[in-house]
Design a protein around this motif. Structure first.
Motif, PDB file in Angstrom:
ATOM      1  N   MET A   1      -6.976  38.459  -2.848  1.00  0.00           N
ATOM      2  CA  MET A   1      -7.321  39.842  -2.509  1.00  0.00           C
ATOM      3  C   MET A   1      -8.705  39.931  -1.879  1.00  0.00           C
ATOM      4  O   MET A   1      -8.940  40.704  -0.962  1.00  0.00           O
ATOM      5  CB  MET A   1      -7.263  40.716  -3.763  1.00  0.00           C
ATOM      6  N   LYS A   2      -9.660  39.092  -2.354  1.00  0.00           N
ATOM      7  CA  LYS A   2     -10.995  39.096  -1.756  1.00  0.00           C
ATOM      8  C   LYS A   2     -10.934  38.675  -0.300  1.00  0.00           C
ATOM      9  O   LYS A   2     -11.602  39.241   0.559  1.00  0.00           O
ATOM     10  CB  LYS A   2     -11.921  38.170  -2.543  1.00  0.00           C
ATOM     11  N   THR A   3     -10.097  37.651  -0.039  1.00  0.00           N
ATOM     12  CA  THR A   3      -9.945  37.193   1.349  1.00  0.00           C
ATOM     13  C   THR A   3      -9.371  38.295   2.223  1.00  0.00           C
ATOM     14  O   THR A   3      -9.822  38.521   3.348  1.00  0.00           O
ATOM     15  CB  THR A   3      -9.029  35.959   1.405  1.00  0.00           C
ATOM     16  N   MET A   4      -8.366  39.010   1.692  1.00  0.00           N
ATOM     17  CA  MET A   4      -7.758  40.088   2.456  1.00  0.00           C
ATOM     18  C   MET A   4      -8.784  41.181   2.756  1.00  0.00           C
ATOM     19  O   MET A   4      -8.839  41.712   3.874  1.00  0.00           O
ATOM     20  CB  MET A   4      -6.576  40.678   1.689  1.00  0.00           C
ATOM     21  N   ARG A   5      -9.627  41.524   1.771  1.00  0.00           N
ATOM     22  CA  ARG A   5     -10.632  42.558   1.991  1.00  0.00           C
ATOM     23  C   ARG A   5     -11.643  42.134   3.052  1.00  0.00           C
ATOM     24  O   ARG A   5     -12.031  42.908   3.915  1.00  0.00           O
ATOM     25  CB  ARG A   5     -11.343  42.892   0.674  1.00  0.00           C
ATOM     26  N   ALA A  31      -8.997  46.054  17.553  1.00  0.00           N
ATOM     27  CA  ALA A  31      -8.889  45.028  16.523  1.00  0.00           C
ATOM     28  C   ALA A  31      -7.716  45.292  15.598  1.00  0.00           C
ATOM     29  O   ALA A  31      -7.433  46.442  15.233  1.00  0.00           O
ATOM     30  CB  ALA A  31     -10.181  44.953  15.717  1.00  0.00           C
ATOM     31  N   GLU A  32      -7.046  44.236  15.217  1.00  0.00           N
ATOM     32  CA  GLU A  32      -5.941  44.304  14.265  1.00  0.00           C
ATOM     33  C   GLU A  32      -6.470  44.560  12.852  1.00  0.00           C
ATOM     34  O   GLU A  32      -7.577  44.118  12.503  1.00  0.00           O
ATOM     35  CB  GLU A  32      -5.163  42.987  14.309  1.00  0.00           C
ATOM     36  N   THR A  33      -5.717  45.280  12.051  1.00  0.00           N
ATOM     37  CA  THR A  33      -6.116  45.538  10.668  1.00  0.00           C
ATOM     38  C   THR A  33      -5.119  45.011   9.645  1.00  0.00           C
ATOM     39  O   THR A  33      -5.409  45.009   8.450  1.00  0.00           O
ATOM     40  CB  THR A  33      -6.307  47.053  10.432  1.00  0.00           C
ATOM     41  N   ASP A  34      -3.953  44.566  10.087  1.00  0.00           N
ATOM     42  CA  ASP A  34      -2.952  44.023   9.173  1.00  0.00           C
ATOM     43  C   ASP A  34      -3.438  42.665   8.657  1.00  0.00           C
ATOM     44  O   ASP A  34      -3.616  41.728   9.439  1.00  0.00           O
ATOM     45  CB  ASP A  34      -1.619  43.864   9.908  1.00  0.00           C
ATOM     46  N   PRO A  35      -3.653  42.516   7.339  1.00  0.00           N
ATOM     47  CA  PRO A  35      -4.175  41.251   6.821  1.00  0.00           C
ATOM     48  C   PRO A  35      -3.300  40.046   7.164  1.00  0.00           C
ATOM     49  O   PRO A  35      -3.821  38.949   7.413  1.00  0.00           O
ATOM     50  CB  PRO A  35      -4.229  41.486   5.304  1.00  0.00           C
ATOM     51  N   ALA A  36      -1.985  40.231   7.200  1.00  0.00           N
ATOM     52  CA  ALA A  36      -1.093  39.105   7.506  1.00  0.00           C
ATOM     53  C   ALA A  36      -1.278  38.640   8.942  1.00  0.00           C
ATOM     54  O   ALA A  36      -1.283  37.435   9.231  1.00  0.00           O
ATOM     55  CB  ALA A  36       0.361  39.513   7.259  1.00  0.00           C
ATOM     56  N   VAL A  37      -1.448  39.575   9.856  1.00  0.00           N
ATOM     57  CA  VAL A  37      -1.695  39.216  11.259  1.00  0.00           C
ATOM     58  C   VAL A  37      -3.062  38.564  11.401  1.00  0.00           C
ATOM     59  O   VAL A  37      -3.229  37.575  12.126  1.00  0.00           O
ATOM     60  CB  VAL A  37      -1.580  40.451  12.171  1.00  0.00           C
ATOM     61  N   ARG A  39      -4.706  36.822   9.215  1.00  0.00           N
ATOM     62  CA  ARG A  39      -4.655  35.442   8.707  1.00  0.00           C
ATOM     63  C   ARG A  39      -4.029  34.508   9.746  1.00  0.00           C
ATOM     64  O   ARG A  39      -4.494  33.383   9.957  1.00  0.00           O
ATOM     65  CB  ARG A  39      -3.869  35.386   7.397  1.00  0.00           C
ATOM     66  N   LYS A  40      -2.966  34.993  10.389  1.00  0.00           N
ATOM     67  CA  LYS A  40      -2.307  34.153  11.393  1.00  0.00           C
ATOM     68  C   LYS A  40      -3.198  33.981  12.623  1.00  0.00           C
ATOM     69  O   LYS A  40      -3.231  32.901  13.229  1.00  0.00           O
ATOM     70  CB  LYS A  40      -0.956  34.758  11.779  1.00  0.00           C
ATOM     71  N   LEU A  41      -3.926  35.013  13.012  1.00  0.00           N
ATOM     72  CA  LEU A  41      -4.868  34.889  14.117  1.00  0.00           C
ATOM     73  C   LEU A  41      -5.949  33.860  13.811  1.00  0.00           C
ATOM     74  O   LEU A  41      -6.347  33.067  14.678  1.00  0.00           O
ATOM     75  CB  LEU A  41      -5.527  36.240  14.412  1.00  0.00           C
ATOM     76  N   GLU A  42      -6.432  33.858  12.590  1.00  0.00           N
ATOM     77  CA  GLU A  42      -7.446  32.879  12.180  1.00  0.00           C
ATOM     78  C   GLU A  42      -6.889  31.461  12.296  1.00  0.00           C
ATOM     79  O   GLU A  42      -7.564  30.546  12.783  1.00  0.00           O
ATOM     80  CB  GLU A  42      -7.900  33.173  10.739  1.00  0.00           C
ATOM     81  N   ILE A 291       1.815  37.461  15.485  1.00  0.00           N
ATOM     82  CA  ILE A 291       0.835  37.784  16.517  1.00  0.00           C
ATOM     83  C   ILE A 291       1.597  38.320  17.729  1.00  0.00           C
ATOM     84  O   ILE A 291       2.536  37.686  18.205  1.00  0.00           O
ATOM     85  CB  ILE A 291       0.028  36.534  16.919  1.00  0.00           C
ATOM     86  N   ILE A 292       1.201  39.476  18.231  1.00  0.00           N
ATOM     87  CA  ILE A 292       1.835  40.049  19.417  1.00  0.00           C
ATOM     88  C   ILE A 292       0.804  40.084  20.539  1.00  0.00           C
ATOM     89  O   ILE A 292      -0.324  40.548  20.349  1.00  0.00           O
ATOM     90  CB  ILE A 292       2.396  41.457  19.142  1.00  0.00           C
ATOM     91  N   VAL A 293       1.199  39.585  21.689  1.00  0.00           N
ATOM     92  CA  VAL A 293       0.310  39.539  22.846  1.00  0.00           C
ATOM     93  C   VAL A 293       0.959  40.347  23.963  1.00  0.00           C
ATOM     94  O   VAL A 293       1.715  39.815  24.777  1.00  0.00           O
ATOM     95  CB  VAL A 293       0.061  38.082  23.295  1.00  0.00           C
ATOM     96  N   ASP A 294       0.698  41.633  23.978  1.00  0.00           N
ATOM     97  CA  ASP A 294       1.197  42.494  25.059  1.00  0.00           C
ATOM     98  C   ASP A 294       0.194  42.379  26.207  1.00  0.00           C
ATOM     99  O   ASP A 294      -0.590  43.281  26.470  1.00  0.00           O
ATOM    100  CB  ASP A 294       1.339  43.927  24.574  1.00  0.00           C
ATOM    101  N   ARG A 295       0.254  41.269  26.896  1.00  0.00           N
ATOM    102  CA  ARG A 295      -0.840  40.849  27.775  1.00  0.00           C
ATOM    103  C   ARG A 295      -1.047  41.783  28.967  1.00  0.00           C
ATOM    104  O   ARG A 295      -0.097  42.321  29.527  1.00  0.00           O
ATOM    105  CB  ARG A 295      -0.636  39.409  28.236  1.00  0.00           C
ATOM    106  N   ALA A 296      -2.319  41.959  29.279  1.00  0.00           N
ATOM    107  CA  ALA A 296      -2.765  42.769  30.407  1.00  0.00           C
ATOM    108  C   ALA A 296      -2.462  44.254  30.236  1.00  0.00           C
ATOM    109  O   ALA A 296      -2.508  45.011  31.205  1.00  0.00           O
ATOM    110  CB  ALA A 296      -2.163  42.261  31.719  1.00  0.00           C
ATOM    111  N   VAL A 297      -2.160  44.665  29.025  1.00  0.00           N
ATOM    112  CA  VAL A 297      -1.872  46.075  28.747  1.00  0.00           C
ATOM    113  C   VAL A 297      -2.989  46.709  27.930  1.00  0.00           C
ATOM    114  O   VAL A 297      -3.370  47.851  28.144  1.00  0.00           O
ATOM    115  CB  VAL A 297      -0.515  46.239  28.024  1.00  0.00           C
ATOM    116  N   GLY A 298      -3.546  45.949  26.995  1.00  0.00           N
ATOM    117  CA  GLY A 298      -4.550  46.510  26.104  1.00  0.00           C
ATOM    118  C   GLY A 298      -3.907  47.256  24.956  1.00  0.00           C
ATOM    119  O   GLY A 298      -2.682  47.312  24.819  1.00  0.00           O
TER     120      GLY A 298
END
Length: 497
Positions: A1-5, A31-37, A39-42, A291-298
């Motif tokens: 939970m500390k890591t997620m925070r 910026a993404e706020t979903d902890p699961a995303v 973690r995967k980005l990291e 991870i979703i990459v809707d590239r060149a869209v923002g």
């Protein structure tokens, strides 16, 4: 939970910073706020070096993927003029399109061996793969139920092959080798009658009808696209880490649409809102943390950005990945000109030093084989990575990032690496080298990767002066780049960017 925070606080801090706009940006990074995303980005940032493949029925001809179907007035569109398969269509666009669309009926890549592809990429030191499940031409390289324009259709010779469901086989083979899995998917589909309606001509990449005038037709296309994304992510293709969406023009309307169309001579007839919230909901329901990459869209569905065929001048304030071809072409081209291993290593070091990932593309040929020259280049890069990869993987950027011929990376334990990029004709290290930037910890042993010898060093002003013994200079001769380990040159990290 500390890591997620901590992940959530880091994301929120990024979201509150001032907007930074760079080349290929489409506004402030969200910026993404979903902890699961997060973690995967990291984890994705730890991989650093990825393998991309553009492959489809077009590979039989060795023509540019999809774009030769597009009739925009730019050099990569329209029938190729210097290709033995297509030169007769040089002035016959309609005939060319008909012939192109029949390519699946002769597509039989019997030498397709995804295990070999994965082995080649692993040998190169790559850690993740992004494979084209469907490009703009609409030909699906997976067993979709939404269209017969697919690799497993009865009129495709390869459909009876045990490995006919190509995307599934690729993902499985690379996953067995420990790779992260990325699915490239084009949001445009020039084969779909709900995107390019046969009622009208197809003057450019956009829909050839006004989606506001014919909303049901567009909604049918949205439904079709969502269904294909559901198929790719529903588990039949295993765990997927990245959904790499292309065709950035498929997006909601903007105020400046059609303000300046001189770059591609293309007029947008109407908005192309693909309902990204709905698409993302389907994909992440099936693949939590995707991870979703809707590239060149923002916007909130571009979790990382993808400068194409270029390296930014300086570090960016958000996750990013340079996508680049090993040759001149994204897809297979006979007699392509491949970058040297020396060039690839320098590009990789430059990208990673600025905090990015490097996604390197090679196009398999029409038989399903990677070109031998490209394989040799990847093997040469892998030889360098086996000696020096510790300076690349799981590293992050550290100031000054680059200085002259040096590029810098850091690890979480405080170790800094100074990567020396020699000129093309520079075969041997000098007897003494001045490394500007971070200072090794007092009493630390500075080493050249690939050698066990501790190097004598002193600190003079803002630089580390390293003396390199003749034996070390001799045994390291001819390297594409030399890497010096500087222990304790940075503070230990808590795991953040």
């Amino acid at each position: 939970m500390k890591t997620m925070r901590r992940l959530l606080f880091a994301a929120l801090a990024l979201a509150c910073t001032a907007p930074v706009v760079h080349a290929e940006d489409t506004g402030p990074y969200v910026a993404e706020t979903d902890p699961a995303v997060l973690r995967k980005l990291e984890r994705w940032e730890d991989w650093k070096f990825g393998f991309m493949m553009h492959w489809g029925a077009y590979s039989q001809w060795g023509v540019v993927e999809s774009w030769s179907l597009c009739s925009e007035d730019v050099d990569w569109c329209g029938p190729p003029k210097h290709n033995k398969f297509t030169e007769k269509y040089a002035n016959d666009y309609v005939g060319y399109v008909k012939a192109y669309e029949k390519l699946p009926t002769t597509f039989n890549p019997v030498k397709f061996d995804p295990d070999r592809w994965a082995g080649i990429a692993k040998d190169a030191g790559m850690k993740y793969v992004v494979f084209t499940t469907k490009h703009h031409d609409g030909f699906s390289m997976f067993d979709t139920r939404q269209t017969n324009y697919r690799i497993t259709a009865a009129n495709v010779p390869f459909h009876s092959n045990p490995r006919a469901n190509v995307a599934k086989e690729v993902f499985s083979a690379f996953r067995k080798q420990g790779f992260g899995i990325g699915a490239y998917f084009s949001k445009a589909d020039w084969h779909s009658q709900d995107y390019w309606w046969p009622r009208f001509a197809t003057p450019n990449r956009y829909t050839n009808y006004d989606t506001r005038k014919y909303p049901q037709r567009w909604q049918d296309f949205v439904k079709f696209t969502h269904a294909q994304i559901g198929e790719l992510t529903n588990g039949d293709y295993g765990p997927i880490d990245i959904l790499w969406l292309d065709a950035g023009w498929v997006r909601p309307a903007r105020a400046d649409d059609n303000k300046d169309i001189t770059d591609i001579g293309a007029f947008r007839p109407g908005p192309e809102d693909i309902d990204m919230p709905g698409l993302a909901k389907i994909a992440r329901h099936n693949q939590p943390g995707l991870i979703i990459v809707d590239r060149a869209v923002g916007g909130r569905y571009e979790n990382y950005r993808t400068p194409e065929q270029q390296v930014p001048d300086k570090p960016l304030s958000y996750p990013w990945e340079t996508c680049m071809t090993l040759g001149d072409s994204w897809s297979f081209a006979p007699h392509d000109h491949y970058k040297s291993a020396h060039k690839v290593v320098h590009l990789l070091a430059d990208v990673v030093a600025k905090g990015g990932n490097f996604l390197l593309n090679v196009g398999p040929d029409g038989n399903g084989e990677l070109p031998p020259e490209a394989v040799e280049r990847l093997h040469q890069v892998g030889q360098w990575m086996r000696v020096n990869g510790e300076a690349i993987y799981a590293s992050r950027a550290i100031a000054p990032y680059s200085s002259g011929k040096f590029r810098y990376t850091r690890l979480r334990d405080g170790t800094v690496y100074a990567i020396y990029l020699p000129d093309d004709n520079e075969q041997q290290l000098p007897a003494q080298l001045k490394i500007p930037g971070p200072a090794p910890a007092r009493g630390a042993q500075v080493r050249l990767l690939g050698s066990d010898a501790a190097l004598a060093w002193t600190r003079e002003g803002d630089a580390t002066i390293v003396t390199i013994a003749d034996a070390v200079r001799s045994t390291s001769k001819g390297a594409y780049a030399w890497v010096f380990r500087l222990p304790g040159a940075a503070a230990k990290s808590d795991g953040k960017r």
